[in-house]
Design a protein around this motif. Structure first.
Motif, mmCIF file in Angstrom:
data_model
loop_
_atom_site.group_PDB
_atom_site.id
_atom_site.type_symbol
_atom_site.label_atom_id
_atom_site.label_comp_id
_atom_site.label_asym_id
_atom_site.label_seq_id
_atom_site.Cartn_x
_atom_site.Cartn_y
_atom_site.Cartn_z
ATOM 1 N N ASP A 122 -11.925 3.416 0.846
ATOM 2 C CA ASP A 122 -12.711 2.840 -0.238
ATOM 3 C C ASP A 122 -11.824 2.616 -1.462
ATOM 4 O O ASP A 122 -11.031 3.492 -1.830
ATOM 5 C CB ASP A 122 -13.861 3.779 -0.629
ATOM 6 N N GLU A 123 -11.943 1.431 -2.046
ATOM 7 C CA GLU A 123 -11.326 1.204 -3.345
ATOM 8 C C GLU A 123 -12.161 1.933 -4.392
ATOM 9 O O GLU A 123 -13.388 1.782 -4.433
ATOM 10 C CB GLU A 123 -11.272 -0.287 -3.658
ATOM 11 N N VAL A 172 -7.257 4.027 -4.045
ATOM 12 C CA VAL A 172 -8.036 4.101 -2.814
ATOM 13 C C VAL A 172 -8.129 5.542 -2.328
ATOM 14 O O VAL A 172 -7.287 6.390 -2.660
ATOM 15 C CB VAL A 172 -7.422 3.219 -1.700
ATOM 16 N N TRP A 230 0.847 -1.193 0.000
ATOM 17 C CA TRP A 230 0.000 0.000 0.000
ATOM 18 C C TRP A 230 0.884 1.245 0.000
ATOM 19 O O TRP A 230 1.805 1.370 0.809
ATOM 20 C CB TRP A 230 -0.896 0.027 1.239
#
Length: 340
Positions: free
Chosen positions: A120-121, A108, A65
């Motif tokens: 949230d994607e 995201v 990420w």
């Protein structure tokens, strides 16, 4: 005249003072600092598929990420490097081998609320490859931030992410979303470099006790001693076990550490792991850790790693993400070690 003014001032004081004193400023409570999630976070999971045509296959996912932050607003993306391994040895149609890899990228956006986070994607992008697992519904993640550990969950499952402190160094770049990476060149350890060859080879015996030791200077110049004892059990190609890692640091300038109030300190941690052996190749996945000897000198910087390497009768040569590597030696009761 001086005395007269003094008398007038005395009268004024009795009435309320010669000059009005400014009121004490009201104390305003400082707003709590917003924690930072900016940076690179790593996570890994390994599961066995239970339903559908792929039941019995192994799914390994490495997530990376990349998050940025403005105030409490969070945005960025993450890359999921996926490896699927056939449970019965039959090849996949897309790769014509009993394993395949693919890479997916998700944009995201979210928000921090104290130590809680919601993400949230927003979009998904996949590499152009015959083994692309395809699109899935975009997920809503919720989680908690605790130091360098970010635990998130969604309808798709749970993930534990660990802050990658080395990601800010030059040369550490995110993997490109290319056909090459989707065909198995991601940083996720490859379970089998040549599946058809290695499946025909009996796994080498790696069960027993293995040792690793290192003695050298710490970052501050003090003396640092490290020791790991790996306890490995093996059932066919599957391995599991734990290793105890002990780090001892000794002051060389005669000044005691404030955290321990002595000239040395020691930290011991136990890591649980599982893995697999094919021929002489080995992969290991750390699954959890437990602090055995808590210390006020512990900076709490731990992360779970994945290893790949080669095994001989007396050595395990392991490497993990980046330039890291170590050589474990099989314990011999008649050979002295540097135990401290």
């Amino acid at each position: 005249m001086r005395f007269a003014r003094a008398g007038m001032c005395a009268i004024a004081i009795a009435a309320g003072g010669c000059a009005a004193h400014p009121p004490h400023p009201a104390k305003i409570a400082a707003a709590p600092a917003i924690p930072s999630v900016a940076g690179v976070w790593d996570g890994m999971s390994r599961t066995t598929i239970e339903d559908g045509v792929a039941a019995g296959d192994t799914r390994i996912e490495k997530q990376e990420w990349h998050l940025t932050q403005t105030g409490d607003a969070v945005s960025g993306y993450y890359i999921a490097a996926l490896t699927f391994v056939s449970g019965d040895g039959r090849p996949y149609v897309c790769s014509r081998e009993p394993q395949f890899s693919a890479v997916q990228r998700f944009e995201v956006a979210g928000r921090l609320r104290g130590a809680a986070i919601e993400i949230d994607e927003t979009t998904q992008r996949a590499a152009e490859t015959r083994c692309d697992p395809g699109a899935r519904p975009l997920l809503h993640w919720t989680g908690q931030l605790r130091g360098d550990v970010l635990t998130i969950e969604s309808d798709g499952g749970n993930e534990t992410l660990y802050r990658n402190r080395a990601a800010g160094t030059p040369g550490h770049e995110a993997p490109e979303l290319t056909a090459a990476s989707a065909n198995g060149e991601s940083r996720l350890p490859a379970l089998l470099d040549n599946p058809s060859t290695l499946r025909s080879q009996a796994p080498i015996d790696v069960s027993g006790l293995w040792l690793w030791e290192h003695h050298g200077p710490a970052s501050d110049g003090d003396d640092k001693q490290e020791r790991e004892e790996w306890h490995v059990t093996q059932d066919g190609t599957k391995i599991s076990g734990y290793y105890d890692r002990v780090v001892r640091q000794v002051s060389l300038d005669g000044h005691a550490y404030r955290c321990s109030l002595s000239l040395d300190f020691e930290i011991a941690t136990r890591y649980q792991f599982s893995g697999e052996v094919r021929g002489n190749q080995i992969v290991i996945y750390e699954s959890s850790f437990e602090v055995l000897a808590p210390s006020a000198c512990d900076n709490g910087k731990r992360r779970l790693d994945a290893y790949e390497g080669q095994a001989t009768a007396d050595e395990l040569r392991l490497a993990w993400g980046g330039p890291g590597g170590q050589v474990l030696h099989r314990a011999r009761p008649d050979v002295p070690t540097q135990r401290f």
